[in-house]
Scaffold this motif. Structure first.
Motif, PDB file in Angstrom:
ATOM      1  N   PHE A   1       0.889  -1.167   0.000  1.00 25.44           N
ATOM      2  CA  PHE A   1       0.000   0.000   0.000  1.00 25.44           C
ATOM      3  C   PHE A   1       0.923   1.211   0.000  1.00 25.44           C
ATOM      4  O   PHE A   1       1.510   1.560   1.020  1.00 25.44           O
ATOM      5  N   ALA A   2       1.062   1.846  -1.158  1.00 27.14           N
ATOM      6  CA  ALA A   2       2.013   2.948  -1.318  1.00 27.14           C
ATOM      7  C   ALA A   2       1.297   4.231  -1.692  1.00 27.14           C
ATOM      8  O   ALA A   2       0.331   4.229  -2.460  1.00 27.14           O
ATOM      9  N   ALA A   3       1.778   5.332  -1.133  1.00 27.13           N
ATOM     10  CA  ALA A   3       1.283   6.655  -1.489  1.00 27.13           C
ATOM     11  C   ALA A   3       2.390   7.413  -2.209  1.00 27.13           C
ATOM     12  O   ALA A   3       3.549   7.396  -1.775  1.00 27.13           O
ATOM     13  N   ILE A   4       2.049   8.058  -3.306  1.00 28.67           N
ATOM     14  CA  ILE A   4       2.991   8.899  -4.048  1.00 28.67           C
ATOM     15  C   ILE A   4       2.586  10.345  -3.810  1.00 28.67           C
ATOM     16  O   ILE A   4       1.460  10.747  -4.118  1.00 28.67           O
ATOM     17  N   MET A   5       3.506  11.133  -3.252  1.00 26.55           N
ATOM     18  CA  MET A   5       3.218  12.535  -2.934  1.00 26.55           C
ATOM     19  C   MET A   5       4.110  13.455  -3.754  1.00 26.55           C
ATOM     20  O   MET A   5       5.250  13.127  -4.065  1.00 26.55           O
ATOM     21  N   GLY A   6       3.570  14.623  -4.074  1.00 27.57           N
ATOM     22  CA  GLY A   6       4.349  15.620  -4.794  1.00 27.57           C
ATOM     23  C   GLY A   6       3.479  16.809  -5.133  1.00 27.57           C
ATOM     24  O   GLY A   6       2.251  16.710  -5.182  1.00 27.57           O
ATOM     25  N   ALA A   7       4.111  17.934  -5.389  1.00 27.43           N
ATOM     26  CA  ALA A   7       3.377  19.135  -5.751  1.00 27.43           C
ATOM     27  C   ALA A   7       2.785  18.993  -7.147  1.00 27.43           C
ATOM     28  O   ALA A   7       3.140  18.083  -7.905  1.00 27.43           O
ATOM     29  N   SER A   8       1.884  19.886  -7.492  1.00 29.70           N
ATOM     30  CA  SER A   8       1.321  19.907  -8.838  1.00 29.70           C
ATOM     31  C   SER A   8       2.445  20.063  -9.861  1.00 29.70           C
ATOM     32  O   SER A   8       3.322  20.915  -9.702  1.00 29.70           O
TER      33      SER A   8
ATOM     34  N   ASN B   1      -2.542  13.554   5.592  1.00 29.64           N
ATOM     35  CA  ASN B   1      -3.473  12.710   6.337  1.00 29.64           C
ATOM     36  C   ASN B   1      -3.882  11.491   5.522  1.00 29.64           C
ATOM     37  O   ASN B   1      -4.073  10.394   6.056  1.00 29.64           O
ATOM     38  N   VAL B   2      -4.032  11.672   4.212  1.00 31.04           N
ATOM     39  CA  VAL B   2      -4.355  10.545   3.327  1.00 31.04           C
ATOM     40  C   VAL B   2      -3.153   9.623   3.203  1.00 31.04           C
ATOM     41  O   VAL B   2      -3.279   8.393   3.302  1.00 31.04           O
ATOM     42  N   ALA B   3      -1.978  10.198   3.002  1.00 34.81           N
ATOM     43  CA  ALA B   3      -0.759   9.402   2.843  1.00 34.81           C
ATOM     44  C   ALA B   3      -0.482   8.548   4.074  1.00 34.81           C
ATOM     45  O   ALA B   3       0.111   7.466   3.965  1.00 34.81           O
ATOM     46  N   ALA B   4      -0.928   9.015   5.235  1.00 32.65           N
ATOM     47  CA  ALA B   4      -0.660   8.296   6.487  1.00 32.65           C
ATOM     48  C   ALA B   4      -1.339   6.925   6.531  1.00 32.65           C
ATOM     49  O   ALA B   4      -0.931   6.060   7.316  1.00 32.65           O
TER      50      ALA B   4
ATOM     51  N   ARG C   1       3.809   2.862   2.816  1.00 31.28           N
ATOM     52  CA  ARG C   1       5.038   3.308   2.153  1.00 31.28           C
ATOM     53  C   ARG C   1       4.765   4.658   1.515  1.00 31.28           C
ATOM     54  O   ARG C   1       3.713   4.872   0.912  1.00 31.28           O
ATOM     55  N   LEU C   2       5.712   5.587   1.657  1.00 27.31           N
ATOM     56  CA  LEU C   2       5.558   6.932   1.109  1.00 27.31           C
ATOM     57  C   LEU C   2       6.676   7.206   0.103  1.00 27.31           C
ATOM     58  O   LEU C   2       7.859   7.122   0.435  1.00 27.31           O
TER      59      LEU C   2
END
Length: 226
Positions: free
Chosen positions: A35-42, A204-207, A211-212
């Motif tokens: 279960f992985a979250a991908i984060m980044g700016a627009s 909060n969603v990524a939490a 894995r981030l």
């Protein structure tokens, strides 16, 4: 062997003489059941990365393997086959057809498969049950809430029995309470064995993920287990 493997992957977009880099030297492995979250700016490249993983696009350079199969230069038929059987998308705007009932929307990905009408009905009923929206089967999207629409979108992703669910800002159009309910559903689906990869700008969603993966200017700058 990792289920998803990207090796030295680059993606560029060309318009006339202008070259715009979107992904730069991406090396990434994701195992079955993660279960992985991908984060980044627009504009960071996170949506391009998700589309690459989902066989919606092909790299300019480098390799992408899905379950050992090189998809880097696969033709559209081969990529569509993977999308139709192994990978499903959930979008921020739900992407439901307003003229169709909930059941009909969920049935859409099954229409190209060699199933009888009764088999399709069974798949739809099971998917609606998993997403806890069975009672909405005959309603149309205009008559249900945003949270219910997203659950229907998730049911559609589940209907074909895909191993991998890719979600693009799945709570972006929802209030915080409804968003938390949707994330709990993703958590439960992951507990049942689904590989879940989502993109978000919300910590909060990524939490909810285990894995981030952080991306900036088309490059992975952080990859950590939570």
């Amino acid at each position: 062997m990792a289920l998803i493997e990207l090796k030295s992957l680059y993606k560029e977009y060309r318009s006339d003489d202008v070259v715009t880099p979107a992904l730069c030297d991406i090396n990434l492995e994701i195992e079955t059941g993660e279960f992985a979250a991908i984060m980044g700016a627009s504009g960071s490249g996170k949506t391009t990365l998700l589309n690459m993983i989902g066989c919606m696009d092909t790299p300019t350079k480098g390799s992408y393997y899905f379950d050992g199969e090189n998809m880097s230069h696969a033709n559209e038929h081969a990529r569509a086959s993977v999308r139709g059987k192994r990978i499903s998308f959930v979008f921020q705007n739900f992407a439901l057809i307003p003229e169709y009932t909930v059941s009909e929307n969920v049935e859409i990905p099954l229409m190209k498969r060699k199933l009888t009408k009764q088999e399709r009905k069974q798949c739809v009923a099971h998917a609606l049950e998993l997403a806890s929206v069975s009672e909405l089967a005959e309603k149309r999207p205009m008559h249900i809430s945003g949270g219910q629409k997203q659950r229907v979108a998730i049911a559609r992703a589940l209907a074909c029995g895909a191993d991998v669910i890719l979600a693009d800002e799945p709570t972006g159009a929802l209030d915080s309470k409804t968003g938390a309910e949707i994330m709990q559903l993703f958590t439960e689906l992951n507990r049942q064995g689904k590989t879940v990869i989502l993109i978000t700008h919300d910590q909060n969603v990524a939490a909810y993920a285990k894995r981030l993966i952080s991306i900036e200017d088309g490059r992975i700058v952080k990859d950590e287990k939570l």
